[in-house]
Design an enzyme around this catalytic site. Structure first.
Site, PDB file in Angstrom:
ATOM      1  NE  ARG A   1      -6.552  -3.928  -2.636  1.00 51.70           N
ATOM      2  CZ  ARG A   1      -7.090  -4.104  -1.549  1.00 51.70           C
ATOM      3  NH1 ARG A   1      -6.055  -4.145  -0.546  1.00 51.70           N
ATOM      4  NH2 ARG A   1      -8.247  -4.470  -1.581  1.00 51.70           N
TER       5      ARG A   1
ATOM      6  CE1 TYR B   1       7.521 -39.358 -14.322  1.00 52.52           C
ATOM      7  CE2 TYR B   1       9.528 -39.702 -15.917  1.00 52.52           C
ATOM      8  CZ  TYR B   1       8.428 -40.315 -14.985  1.00 52.52           C
ATOM      9  OH  TYR B   1       8.703 -41.432 -14.498  1.00 52.52           O
TER      10      TYR B   1
ATOM     11  CD  GLU C   1       8.137 -45.909  -3.676  1.00 53.06           C
ATOM     12  OE1 GLU C   1       6.994 -45.925  -3.343  1.00 53.06           O
ATOM     13  OE2 GLU C   1       8.113 -47.347  -3.810  1.00 53.06           O
TER      14      GLU C   1
ATOM     15  CB  SER D   1       9.830 -42.566 -10.924  1.00 55.76           C
ATOM     16  OG  SER D   1       8.590 -41.838 -10.685  1.00 55.76           O
TER      17      SER D   1
ATOM     18  N   GLY E   1       9.356 -41.465  -5.419  1.00 56.40           N
ATOM     19  CA  GLY E   1       7.788 -41.882  -4.846  1.00 56.40           C
ATOM     20  C   GLY E   1       8.048 -41.179  -3.646  1.00 56.40           C
ATOM     21  CB  THR E   2       8.010 -37.409  -2.831  1.00 59.05           C
ATOM     22  OG1 THR E   2       6.791 -37.283  -3.714  1.00 59.05           O
ATOM     23  CG2 THR E   2       9.310 -37.115  -3.462  1.00 59.05           C
ATOM     24  CG  ASN E   3       2.942 -39.985  -1.942  1.00 62.24           C
ATOM     25  OD1 ASN E   3       2.940 -39.033  -1.944  1.00 62.24           O
ATOM     26  ND2 ASN E   3       2.113 -40.865  -2.944  1.00 62.24           N
ATOM     27  CG  ASP E   4       5.898 -45.291   0.375  1.00 61.42           C
ATOM     28  OD1 ASP E   4       5.426 -45.455   1.275  1.00 61.42           O
ATOM     29  OD2 ASP E   4       5.428 -45.823  -0.644  1.00 61.42           O
TER      30      ASP E   4
ATOM     31  CG  MET F   1      -2.538  -7.215   9.497  1.00 66.03           C
ATOM     32  SD  MET F   1      -1.208  -6.954   8.944  1.00 66.03           S
ATOM     33  CE  MET F   1      -1.173  -6.454   7.093  1.00 66.03           C
TER      34      MET F   1
ATOM     35  CE  LYS G   1      -3.609  -0.262   2.529  1.00 62.77           C
ATOM     36  NZ  LYS G   1      -3.951  -0.794   3.721  1.00 62.77           N
TER      37      LYS G   1
ATOM     38  CB  CYS H   1       4.804 -40.995  -9.784  1.00 63.69           C
ATOM     39  SG  CYS H   1       5.953 -42.223  -8.759  1.00 63.69           S
TER      40      CYS H   1
ATOM     41  NE  ARG I   1      -6.273   3.824   4.437  1.00 65.00           N
ATOM     42  CZ  ARG I   1      -7.555   3.490   4.157  1.00 65.00           C
ATOM     43  NH1 ARG I   1      -8.075   2.218   3.920  1.00 65.00           N
ATOM     44  NH2 ARG I   1      -8.421   4.394   3.846  1.00 65.00           N
TER      45      ARG I   1
ATOM     46  CG  HIS J   1     -14.254  -9.509   4.006  1.00 60.71           C
ATOM     47  ND1 HIS J   1     -14.813 -10.443   4.423  1.00 60.71           N
ATOM     48  CD2 HIS J   1     -12.983  -9.653   4.271  1.00 60.71           C
ATOM     49  CE1 HIS J   1     -13.741 -11.471   4.989  1.00 60.71           C
ATOM     50  NE2 HIS J   1     -12.817 -10.468   4.737  1.00 60.71           N
TER      51      HIS J   1
ATOM     52  N   GLY K   1      -7.780  -6.917   4.243  1.00 60.50           N
ATOM     53  CA  GLY K   1      -8.630  -6.787   5.430  1.00 60.50           C
ATOM     54  C   GLY K   1      -8.375  -7.512   6.429  1.00 60.50           C
TER      55      GLY K   1
ATOM     56  NE  ARG L   1       3.323 -48.920  -7.215  1.00 63.09           N
ATOM     57  CZ  ARG L   1       2.819 -47.969  -6.153  1.00 63.09           C
ATOM     58  NH1 ARG L   1       3.708 -47.173  -5.707  1.00 63.09           N
ATOM     59  NH2 ARG L   1       1.507 -48.193  -5.777  1.00 63.09           N
TER      60      ARG L   1
HETATM   61  C1  PEP Z   1       4.862 -42.859  -3.410  1.00 63.67           C
HETATM   62  O1  PEP Z   1       5.011 -43.395  -2.525  1.00 63.67           O
HETATM   63  O2  PEP Z   1       5.149 -41.766  -3.488  1.00 63.67           O
HETATM   64  C2  PEP Z   1       4.044 -43.386  -4.546  1.00 63.67           C
HETATM   65  C3  PEP Z   1       3.835 -42.721  -5.526  1.00 63.67           C
HETATM   66  O3  PEP Z   1       3.537 -44.547  -4.214  1.00 63.67           O
HETATM   67  P1  PEP Z   1       2.485 -44.984  -3.348  1.00 63.67           P
HETATM   68  O4  PEP Z   1       1.667 -43.759  -2.914  1.00 63.67           O
HETATM   69  O5  PEP Z   1       1.482 -45.866  -4.190  1.00 63.67           O
HETATM   70  O6  PEP Z   1       3.028 -45.523  -2.338  1.00 63.67           O
HETATM   71 MG    MG Z   2       4.969 -45.654  -2.504  1.00 63.65          MG
END
Ligand code: PEP
Ligand code: MG
Length: 868
Positions: free
Chosen positions: A330, A842, A736, A755, A757-760, A103, A22, A822, A92, A446, A101, A609
């Site tokens: 703004r 990817y 993973e 690849s 597997g970022t969940n695990d 603060m 502002k 993935c 302000r 608002h 809105g 997989r």
């Molecule tokens: C993971 O672990 O990131 C994954 C893609 O496999 P899943 O979620 O099936 O364990």
């Molecule tokens: Mg997994």
């Protein structure tokens, strides 16, 4: 010592970090010679200093701003605290990133009994002077003194009732004086204007940590460390009389993006009346007749500001006695559809280039092209119509407060939050609501601005509906009453409120959207694939631009009711012979599904997989479940229960899953290879171009890969030899486990792609069970132990460090090896930026996230190139 106070003539739009958005824009507009009431800004580092000092203003600050104040007084020809010729200020907040809105603000500061009288004499408008005074007391009581302002509102309402006045406009100077008299019995505020200013500055700093500001920062990933600036600006008055007014305008339509100046004005009203939605405002065209010069100046200023900032602007203005002032500009909040249209139009108009256009669209806004709208042909009972403030179709049960919204939503219901108007205190309820409906307020209220920003369907200014929050009912003009718990549908595109659940149609895309996506494809480096296993999901993904499948979770292919028993029977088999029987059945399903996937993804890679069934998802849950399964499988329930007990795991997520299954039961892998390759060969016979990539899950050791690859290679050789054809395929591994990342070079030597597997990988890096972490992650977030849920947005510091190491070592061992991701993070824009920087090839995400990922990948590239 760093300068803490800047006059509006001393900064520019590039000083956002120092002066807040502002303040920086007020400086910029001052330098553009626009009619900005003069003032000064106290910097954001001063806010940090305040908190570091144990919530104390720096000793020299007052001296510093008094110097600036003298100069402002000279420019304005009036004096702060001088009853003869008073100057009032607005005080302000203004953070480097807009937090509309969230603060605190105090208006009409610098007034007391004596000064109110002086203001009445000077202006010859006592009604106005005492209206200002009472507004100041109310705001100061609310923001600085933390008083109960509802009670003060009630004083006004009771007074009007007593006098049989319909609106505030009927209140004369004596009326306001009477009200002020009562206020003074309720709150004690400092009479000294300088003390008022000091306390107001402090209150603005403190509002950085109000709960609603905290929630907003958390939602929008704004760091706590930024702090807010304080803008102190000379007041001008829209409530001076009928040739005065206040308004808000957008240089283009914020709902549709159409290139049409769009604004609203309230005559004889202060700016806060417009924002609060006290009365429903008029279109700005209404100014043409009543205040033609101001109208012309507004049109010129908006055109100039849009050209100057090269973006759609949200402008606040005030007209005092026919004189036009601009109070704020703004970058305007807009819907997803509007953001795309504006970005594409501005490229066509030569205002910005394609890369800038890509940065103008929030990946989340892309979702609005993907979400349902109310079916225009569906029969409906419309009970009221309001302003179409934020598009989309929403159905849910009515709740009348934000707390109720949170509670009912937590019980699994979709909710429509119905209010007379919303305030920033309602943010937690708006956040969980499917739709928002308010009786009061315009397109710039608002409710409208916040809902649009969140992409939530909203209807505002629905004056057809009388909302009584206390009674939990809303009454339509035709007498229909809707109450708490009733189901209604909102059409955010038309503003219609309808009874019951009305059919929706799938979201439609637009030419502009396609154009933007084509630019995204041109400018991104990362490819975007989809996680999909059913032909329908795969087809949707391809339609949305997926360039292949990055993860087909084969065990998910057996979730359907006609299949799951075969899968369970296979798992529970007592010996190899029995297992093979069930595998034969599973092979039929797998073959048929794979063939469909190859058809849908013709010519594109399909990453399949190998089975990775966390066993607990497939085992019978209890005796009753085991009995039912036994009956269907024509087996002894005792035997099933016994097998279940033998297989039960203490910690299934770290148990007998992933490639461990292939190591122990190679016949499972052999079956899968026959299905995957058999279907690919059939696809070839159909003239298609299938490209399977077989992926091994949950690997910790290169020997697992070698062992399983051998089984795969042998299986493929056998099938292809029988048919005497060759086939293009790849074998790769998922990354993973921390151990896989720590030994990535060795793994790389044995595969053709990798690849994450970022969940695990997140689960195992943190030691947080994926299935149980929900019990404590909210508390971890609240306590700020973690900034984000690591299962939603990649933990770049630790998980990311493992990934970086893995990529570097893998590529040293095998130059240019293909790398993807993935896990769920593959669809998260911030994680996508990280993946871009990491040099992955990817990302793979759920089908509906594909367009989001395409845009995010392009933004990552543009931003990374800028940083270089
Ligand atoms: C993971 O672990 O990131 C994954 C893609 O496999 P899943 O979620 O099936 O364990
Ligand atoms: Mg997994």
């Amino acid at each position: 010592m760093a300068k803490r106070v800047y006059l509006f003539s001393e900064g520019s739009k590039d000083d956002r970090d120092l002066l807040g958005g502002k303040g920086a824009n007020l400086c910029e507009m001052t330098s553009l010679n626009l009619p900005v009431p003069f003032g000064f800004v106290i910097t954001t580092p001063t806010c940090r200093e305040y908190f570091e000092n144990g919530n104390r203003l720096p000793t020299l600050l007052e001296q510093e701003y008094r110097v600036a104040l003298d100069l402002v007084e000279k420019q304005m020809g009036a004096r702060f605290g001088d009853p003869e010729n008073p100057l009032l200020f607005s005080v302000r907040s203004g953070a480097p990133i807009s937090m509309p809105g969230m603060m605190n603000t105090i208006l009409n500061l610098g007034i007391n009994d004596e000064i109110a009288e002086g203001l009445a004499n000077k202006t010859g408008n006592p009604r106005f002077a005492y209206d200002c005074y009472r507004r100041f007391i109310q705001m100061f009581a609310d923001v600085v003194l933390g008083a109960d302002t509802h009670a003060m509102e009630q004083v006004i309402e009771d007074y009007k009732d007593e006098k049989a006045y319909q609106t505030d406009v009927a209140m004369e100077a004596e009326d306001w004086q009477a009200v002020i008299g009562t206020f003074k019995t309720m709150v004690k505020f400092p009479e000294d204007p300088f003390e008022q200013l000091r306390l107001a500055v402090e209150a603005v700093f403190q509002s950085w940590y109000t709960p609603r500001a905290n929630v907003y920062r958390e939602m929008n990933n704004i760091p706590d460390s930024l702090g807010t600036a304080v803008t102190v600006q000379s007041m001008v008055f829209g409530n001076f009389g009928e040739d005065s007014g206040s308004g808000v305008a957008f240089t283009r339509n914020p709902s549709t993006g159409e290139r049409l100046f769009f604004g609203e004005v309230l005559f004889n009203a202060a700016g806060e009346d417009v924002v609060a939605g006290i009365r429903t405002p008029l279109p700005v065209d209404a100014m043409q007749e009543r205040m033609p010069d101001a109208h012309a100046e507004l049109l010129a200023a908006q055109a100039m500001l849009e050209q100057h900032y090269r973006d759609m602007q949200d402008i606040e203005f005030t007209v005092q006695e026919g004189r036009f002032y601009i109070l704020q500009t703004r970058s305007g909040k807009r819907t997803g559809r509007a953001s795309v249209r504006i970005a594409v139009d501005m490229v066509r108009e030569g205002m910005i280039n394609e890369k800038e256009a890509l940065l103008r669209v929030s990946p989340e806004h892309v979702q609005s092209f993907l979400h349902p709208m109310v079916d225009p042909d569906a029969p409906r009972t419309v009970i009221a119509t309001g302003l179409p403030a934020s598009p989309g179709g929403a159905t849910g049960v009515i709740v009348f407060s934000a707390d109720e919204a949170v509670k009912v939503e937590a019980d699994g219901e979709k909710v429509i939050l119905v209010r007379r108007e919303t305030t920033p205190e309602d943010i937690h309820g708006m956040r969980v609501a499917e739709g928002i409906l308010t009786e009061l307020g315009g397109m710039t209220s608002h409710a409208a601005v916040v809902a649009r920003g969140m992409g939530v369907c909203a209807i505002t200014g629905c004056g057809d509906l009388r909302v009584s929050v206390q009674e939990g009912i809303a009454t339509a003009a035709d007498g229909t009453v809707i109450k708490r718990g009733d189901v209604i549908t909102l059409d955010g595109a038309s503003g219609e409120v309808m009874l019951g659940d009305i059919a929706k149609v799938e979201a439609s895309t637009s030419d502009d959207f396609q154009t933007l996506l084509s630019w995204a494809d041109k400018h991104r480096r990362l490819k975007v694939r989809a996680n999909a296993e059913t032909p329908e999901d795969a087809a949707k993904a391809r339609e949305l631009g997926a360039e292949g499948i990055g993860l087909c979770r084969t065990e998910h292919m057996f979730f359907a009711s006609d299949r799951i028993d075969h899968m369970r029977a296979m798992i529970l088999s007592k010996d190899r012979k029995e297992r093979k029987q069930h595998l034969a059945k599973l092979q039929e399903f797998q073959h048929a599904d794979m063939l469909e996937l190859y058809r849908v993804m013709d010519g594109l890679p399909v990453t399949i997989r190998l089975l990775d069934p966390p066993l607990h998802e497939f085992l019978p849950h209890d005796q009753a479940d085991a009995d039912a399964l036994a009956e269907r499988l024509k087996k002894d329930p005792e035997e099933i229960m016994q097998a279940r007990n033998d297989l039960a795991e203490v910690n299934p997520m770290l148990g007998f899953r992933g490639c461990r299954l292939s190591v122990v039961y190679p016949e499972i892998t052999r079956m899968q290879v026959r299905a995957i390759i058999g279907a690919a060969l059939q696809a070839r016979e159909e003239g298609l171009n299938p490209y399977p990539e077989i992926m091994i899950p949950l690997v910790v050791n290169v020997r697992e890969i070698r062992l399983i690859s051998e089984v795969i290679d042998r299986g493929i050789a056998k099938v292809t030899k029988e048919k005497s054809v060759s086939l293009r395929y790849k074998i790769g591994t998922m990354m993973e486990t921390p151990r896989a990342c720590l030994g990535a070079d060795r793994l790389a030597s044995a595969v053709e792609f990798m690849s994450f597997g970022t969940n695990d990988l997140t689960q195992m890096t943190y030691g947080f069970s994926r299935d149980d972490a929900g019990r404590f992650i909210p508390q971890y977030l609240d306590a700020k132990i973690i900034e984000d849920d690591p299962f939603v947005s990649l933990d770049q510091r630790a998980v990311g460090r493992l990934m970086r190491m893995a990529v570097q070592e893998s590529r040293q061992a095998k130059k240019g090896i293909k790398y993807g991701i993935c896990g769920e993070h593959g669809g998260d824009p911030r994680s996508i930026r990280f993946c871009h920087d990491l040099g992955l090839d990817y990302v793979s995400c759920s089908p509906y996230r594909v367009p989001v990922a395409r845009i995010a990948a392009a933004q990552a590239r543009v931003l990374a190139d800028r940083d270089d």
